[in-house]
Design a protein around this motif. Structure first.
Motif, PDB file in Angstrom:
ATOM      1  N   THR A  14      12.332  -7.448  -1.773  1.00 40.63           N
ATOM      2  CA  THR A  14      13.593  -6.708  -1.482  1.00 40.63           C
ATOM      3  C   THR A  14      14.012  -7.243  -0.070  1.00 40.63           C
ATOM      4  O   THR A  14      13.386  -7.410   0.781  1.00 40.63           O
ATOM      5  N   VAL A  15      15.504  -6.959  -0.151  1.00 39.11           N
ATOM      6  CA  VAL A  15      16.092  -7.073   1.065  1.00 39.11           C
ATOM      7  C   VAL A  15      16.066  -5.912   1.753  1.00 39.11           C
ATOM      8  O   VAL A  15      16.576  -5.889   3.043  1.00 39.11           O
ATOM      9  N   ASP A  16      16.136  -4.795   1.264  1.00 36.60           N
ATOM     10  CA  ASP A  16      16.007  -3.496   1.871  1.00 36.60           C
ATOM     11  C   ASP A  16      14.666  -2.846   1.834  1.00 36.60           C
ATOM     12  O   ASP A  16      14.299  -1.931   0.872  1.00 36.60           O
ATOM     13  N   LEU A  17      13.499  -3.477   2.439  1.00 33.29           N
ATOM     14  CA  LEU A  17      12.235  -3.251   2.491  1.00 33.29           C
ATOM     15  C   LEU A  17      12.038  -1.596   2.893  1.00 33.29           C
ATOM     16  O   LEU A  17      11.155  -0.939   2.146  1.00 33.29           O
ATOM     17  N   GLU A  18      12.839  -1.073   4.057  1.00 32.67           N
ATOM     18  CA  GLU A  18      12.590   0.118   4.170  1.00 32.67           C
ATOM     19  C   GLU A  18      12.500   1.202   3.268  1.00 32.67           C
ATOM     20  O   GLU A  18      12.063   2.223   3.068  1.00 32.67           O
ATOM     21  N   LYS A  19      13.813   1.051   2.275  1.00 29.19           N
ATOM     22  CA  LYS A  19      13.950   2.035   1.323  1.00 29.19           C
ATOM     23  C   LYS A  19      12.981   2.078   0.276  1.00 29.19           C
ATOM     24  O   LYS A  19      12.673   2.891  -0.263  1.00 29.19           O
ATOM     25  N   ASN A  38      10.134  -4.020   8.649  1.00 25.99           N
ATOM     26  CA  ASN A  38      11.058  -4.950   8.175  1.00 25.99           C
ATOM     27  C   ASN A  38      10.505  -6.380   7.783  1.00 25.99           C
ATOM     28  O   ASN A  38      11.076  -7.052   7.698  1.00 25.99           O
ATOM     29  N   LYS A  54      10.001  -8.704   2.201  1.00 31.47           N
ATOM     30  CA  LYS A  54      11.353  -8.801   2.657  1.00 31.47           C
ATOM     31  C   LYS A  54      11.220 -10.513   2.691  1.00 31.47           C
ATOM     32  O   LYS A  54      10.639 -10.947   3.572  1.00 31.47           O
ATOM     33  N   GLN A  57      15.213 -15.251   5.050  1.00 32.98           N
ATOM     34  CA  GLN A  57      16.395 -15.467   4.501  1.00 32.98           C
ATOM     35  C   GLN A  57      16.880 -16.474   3.897  1.00 32.98           C
ATOM     36  O   GLN A  57      17.499 -16.532   2.890  1.00 32.98           O
ATOM     37  N   GLN A  60      15.965 -15.657   0.148  1.00 25.84           N
ATOM     38  CA  GLN A  60      16.435 -14.563  -0.551  1.00 25.84           C
ATOM     39  C   GLN A  60      17.307 -14.898  -1.740  1.00 25.84           C
ATOM     40  O   GLN A  60      17.581 -13.755  -2.614  1.00 25.84           O
ATOM     41  N   GLU A  64      17.870 -12.529  -5.551  1.00 23.55           N
ATOM     42  CA  GLU A  64      19.343 -11.540  -6.049  1.00 23.55           C
ATOM     43  C   GLU A  64      19.456 -11.753  -7.414  1.00 23.55           C
ATOM     44  O   GLU A  64      19.458 -12.695  -8.313  1.00 23.55           O
ATOM     45  N   GLN A 112      15.169  -0.473  -6.350  1.00 23.12           N
ATOM     46  CA  GLN A 112      15.316  -1.964  -6.433  1.00 23.12           C
ATOM     47  C   GLN A 112      15.570  -2.211  -8.100  1.00 23.12           C
ATOM     48  O   GLN A 112      16.153  -3.226  -8.115  1.00 23.12           O
TER      49      GLN A 112
END
Length: 122
Positions: A14-19, A38, A54, A57, A60, A64, A112
């Motif tokens: 996931t690019v939004d790890l915290e969520k 992160n 995560k 870069q 990623q 997606e 996700q």
């Protein structure tokens, strides 16, 4: 040449790890056993390690807009309570509870879009 596997675990990218870490912390009612802000979190469940990472870069784009045929199946002792808990977290299951030969189950999705199967044995 022999292949030997010492252990296995499931990871979610996931690019939004915290969520996603917050979602699984609340869903499972546990904190990650290993956590690097992160970057990576790992939950220890009975019979399974669940890692959330995560991607770097440069990697990623691989993750997606991807959908997977894999589902994370969580066996619960009280399906109705689990449904209420998911609903409280803001991710209510979709559809009706299904009855199969092995018990009752319902499908839901994490933030996700990963498919969850909540299952209660008969």
């Amino acid at each position: 040449m022999n292949f030997s596997c010492n252990s296995a675990f499931v990871t979610l990218a996931t690019v939004d790890l915290e969520k996603l870490v917050l979602f699984y912390s609340n869903l499972l009612n546990i904190k990650p056993q290993h956590y690097t802000l992160n970057r990576y979190a790992e939950f220890q469940l009975p019979g399974l390690r669940l890692g959330i990472f995560k991607p770097k870069q440069m990697h990623q784009p691989e993750f997606e807009n991807s959908s997977s045929a894999m589902s994370l199946c969580l066996e619960v002792s009280d399906l109705e309570n689990a449904i209420a808990h998911l609903t409280h977290l803001g991710y209510p299951p979709l559809g009706e509870t299904l009855t199969a030969s092995h018990g009752k189950e319902i499908y839901a999705y994490d933030p996700q879009g990963n498919r969850l199967i909540l299952h209660q044995s008969s």
